[in-house]
Enzyme design. Sequence first.
Site, mmCIF file in Angstrom:
data_model
loop_
_atom_site.group_PDB
_atom_site.id
_atom_site.type_symbol
_atom_site.label_atom_id
_atom_site.label_comp_id
_atom_site.label_asym_id
_atom_site.label_seq_id
_atom_site.Cartn_x
_atom_site.Cartn_y
_atom_site.Cartn_z
ATOM 1 N N GLY A 60 -10.427 10.658 18.603
ATOM 2 C CA GLY A 60 -11.684 11.337 18.313
ATOM 3 C C GLY A 60 -12.820 11.111 19.281
ATOM 4 N N TRP A 62 -13.359 12.315 22.321
ATOM 5 C CA TRP A 62 -13.874 13.562 22.897
ATOM 6 C C TRP A 62 -14.700 14.321 21.858
ATOM 7 C CZ3 TRP A 62 -10.727 16.836 26.883
ATOM 8 C CH2 TRP A 62 -10.489 16.055 28.024
ATOM 9 N N ASP A 80 -5.081 17.719 15.918
ATOM 10 C CA ASP A 80 -4.127 16.762 16.468
ATOM 11 C C ASP A 80 -2.994 16.555 15.478
ATOM 12 O OD1 ASP A 80 -4.462 14.487 18.945
ATOM 13 O OD2 ASP A 80 -2.910 14.105 17.457
ATOM 14 N N ASP A 96 0.769 20.001 14.108
ATOM 15 C CA ASP A 96 1.409 20.139 15.417
ATOM 16 C C ASP A 96 1.041 21.494 16.012
ATOM 17 O OD1 ASP A 96 3.083 20.301 17.617
ATOM 18 O OD2 ASP A 96 4.817 19.454 16.566
ATOM 19 N N ASP A 121 -6.698 17.684 25.647
ATOM 20 C CA ASP A 121 -6.270 16.373 26.127
ATOM 21 C C ASP A 121 -4.885 16.058 25.557
ATOM 22 O OD1 ASP A 121 -6.873 14.169 27.770
ATOM 23 O OD2 ASP A 121 -7.529 12.962 26.074
ATOM 24 N N LYS A 161 -5.828 18.571 30.458
ATOM 25 C CA LYS A 161 -5.149 17.469 31.133
ATOM 26 C C LYS A 161 -3.736 17.903 31.501
ATOM 27 C CE LYS A 161 -3.812 13.828 28.712
ATOM 28 N NZ LYS A 161 -3.980 12.566 27.964
#
Length: 208
Positions: A60, A62, A80, A96, A121, A161
């Site tokens: 958490g 970010w 997430d 997911d 990310d 990322k």
Amino acid sequence: MKRTRTSKAWMMEHVNDAWVQRAKAEGYRSRAAYKLLEIDERDHLLKPAALVVDLGAAPGSWSQAVAKRVGSKGRVLALDLLEMEPVAGVEFIQGDFLEDEVLAELERRLDGAVVDVVLSDMAPNMSGIELADQARSIHLAELALDFCEHHLKPGGAFLVKVFQGPGFMEFRQAVQTRFKALHSRKPKASRDRSPEVYLLGTGFLGVR
């Protein structure tokens, strides 16, 4: 024995890490917050009242940074696979991103609103098989880019990322074709030995 020594070395490095210590002192859940904050200081992604989607949000940090930057008039949707303790000002979906029903729930929460910034990310659970892990990482990045295609507003920004390796250049090219500008960022809080790099697309060109 080797794994135990490696684990102990990692833990010592982690505990003594200046970014980890700073995160604890400033109330962030992980050192990763400073990766995003450094990029935002340079590229001015997070504006007051913005709508931001944070993919791969746990634990958490970010989301914490985003919520502060967009303020009470902004909106943060985080997602997430792992549990995440509540963050003030953040709507969290646990699930997911690979599953259609989880994406559908995220879209339901958006309710037709266009997104100013998509952050990803996300990283796969590492198997230790380098080629397989890289392929799964690129696939997650591709799904995040596909999400942009459907929900990012024209002119919006995408920060993702990616790990350098097979498929990286092809993915980079795919991002480049959808945004006015593409930048590569390696924040100071990203460990030097890590193959991770953040690709930043700005000026989304809109739906094809």
